[in-house]
Write a protein that holds these residues in place. Sequence first.
Motif, PDB file in Angstrom:
ATOM      1  N   VAL A  34       9.558  -3.391   8.728  1.00 46.22           N
ATOM      2  CA  VAL A  34       9.723  -2.667   7.476  1.00 46.22           C
ATOM      3  C   VAL A  34       9.083  -1.291   7.679  1.00 46.22           C
ATOM      4  N   PRO A  35       9.681  -0.226   7.142  1.00 48.33           N
ATOM      5  CA  PRO A  35       9.093   1.105   7.329  1.00 48.33           C
ATOM      6  C   PRO A  35       7.701   1.225   6.711  1.00 48.33           C
ATOM      7  N   THR A  36       6.826   1.893   7.439  1.00 54.55           N
ATOM      8  CA  THR A  36       5.496   2.217   6.910  1.00 54.55           C
ATOM      9  C   THR A  36       5.571   3.569   6.205  1.00 54.55           C
ATOM     10  N   VAL A  37       4.621   3.805   5.317  1.00 59.26           N
ATOM     11  CA  VAL A  37       4.533   5.065   4.587  1.00 59.26           C
ATOM     12  C   VAL A  37       3.133   5.621   4.846  1.00 59.26           C
ATOM     13  N   PRO A  38       3.034   6.886   5.272  1.00 61.11           N
ATOM     14  CA  PRO A  38       1.693   7.456   5.456  1.00 61.11           C
ATOM     15  C   PRO A  38       0.920   7.421   4.146  1.00 61.11           C
ATOM     16  N   VAL A  39      -0.365   7.189   4.239  1.00 56.47           N
ATOM     17  CA  VAL A  39      -1.224   7.150   3.060  1.00 56.47           C
ATOM     18  C   VAL A  39      -2.573   7.757   3.426  1.00 56.47           C
ATOM     19  N   GLU A  40      -3.150   8.484   2.499  1.00 57.69           N
ATOM     20  CA  GLU A  40      -4.482   9.041   2.679  1.00 57.69           C
ATOM     21  C   GLU A  40      -5.315   8.714   1.455  1.00 57.69           C
ATOM     22  N   VAL A  41      -6.608   8.576   1.672  1.00 62.54           N
ATOM     23  CA  VAL A  41      -7.548   8.405   0.564  1.00 62.54           C
ATOM     24  C   VAL A  41      -8.469   9.617   0.577  1.00 62.54           C
ATOM     25  N   ARG A  42      -8.477  10.337  -0.550  1.00 65.54           N
ATOM     26  CA  ARG A  42      -9.346  11.517  -0.698  1.00 65.54           C
ATOM     27  C   ARG A  42     -10.096  11.397  -2.017  1.00 65.54           C
ATOM     28  N   ASP A  43     -11.407  11.469  -1.933  1.00 68.14           N
ATOM     29  CA  ASP A  43     -12.251  11.407  -3.128  1.00 68.14           C
ATOM     30  C   ASP A  43     -11.909  10.204  -4.010  1.00 68.14           C
ATOM     31  N   GLY A  44     -11.652   9.061  -3.366  1.00 68.04           N
ATOM     32  CA  GLY A  44     -11.362   7.836  -4.109  1.00 68.04           C
ATOM     33  C   GLY A  44      -9.960   7.744  -4.678  1.00 68.04           C
ATOM     34  N   ARG A  45      -9.096   8.692  -4.340  1.00 70.95           N
ATOM     35  CA  ARG A  45      -7.716   8.712  -4.835  1.00 70.95           C
ATOM     36  C   ARG A  45      -6.763   8.402  -3.682  1.00 70.95           C
ATOM     37  N   VAL A  46      -5.687   7.680  -3.980  1.00 70.55           N
ATOM     38  CA  VAL A  46      -4.679   7.320  -2.987  1.00 70.55           C
ATOM     39  C   VAL A  46      -3.545   8.343  -3.058  1.00 70.55           C
ATOM     40  N   LEU A  47      -3.199   8.892  -1.898  1.00 68.06           N
ATOM     41  CA  LEU A  47      -2.147   9.901  -1.818  1.00 68.06           C
ATOM     42  C   LEU A  47      -1.061   9.450  -0.855  1.00 68.06           C
ATOM     43  N   ILE A  48       0.193   9.727  -1.219  1.00 68.98           N
ATOM     44  CA  ILE A  48       1.317   9.498  -0.321  1.00 68.98           C
ATOM     45  C   ILE A  48       2.099  10.804  -0.222  1.00 68.98           C
ATOM     46  N   PRO A  49       2.819  10.995   0.881  1.00 73.59           N
ATOM     47  CA  PRO A  49       3.584  12.232   1.016  1.00 73.59           C
ATOM     48  C   PRO A  49       4.718  12.302  -0.014  1.00 73.59           C
TER      49      PRO A  49
END
Length: 120
Positions: A88-103
């Motif tokens: 299944v495709p993965t999606v990049p994810v980042e955590v900044r200052d306790g927040r979840v971000l996706i492109p």
Amino acid sequence: MPADWIDIGAVADIPLRGARTVTIAGGDDIGVFRTGDDRVFALVNRCPHKHGPLSQGIVHGHAVSCPLHNWRISLATGEALGEDKGCVPTVPVEVRDGRVLIPRAATVPATATAPVARAA
């Protein structure tokens, strides 16, 4: 926050060993998973076997078990584990200052970027 990333919520809103779903209008939903060691991963929310909703599965270690037929899927690679085959495709994810971000690009349906065939 750069314009190419979307804030989808607080890490604390995803339970340990749990998931949340990000609904994409006209595209595949994204499952966002939080592991017991507090890492965050994202996958297209459909099992490669019978398209079960992975975000409704059980998170264990860095894998999730599909709720339909118990296929185990690696959260890091999207690959089926053990004897099962599929991905299944993965999606990049980042955590900044306790927040979840996706492109932002992950929220654009694939058909929106695909060329449109025109009749001659």
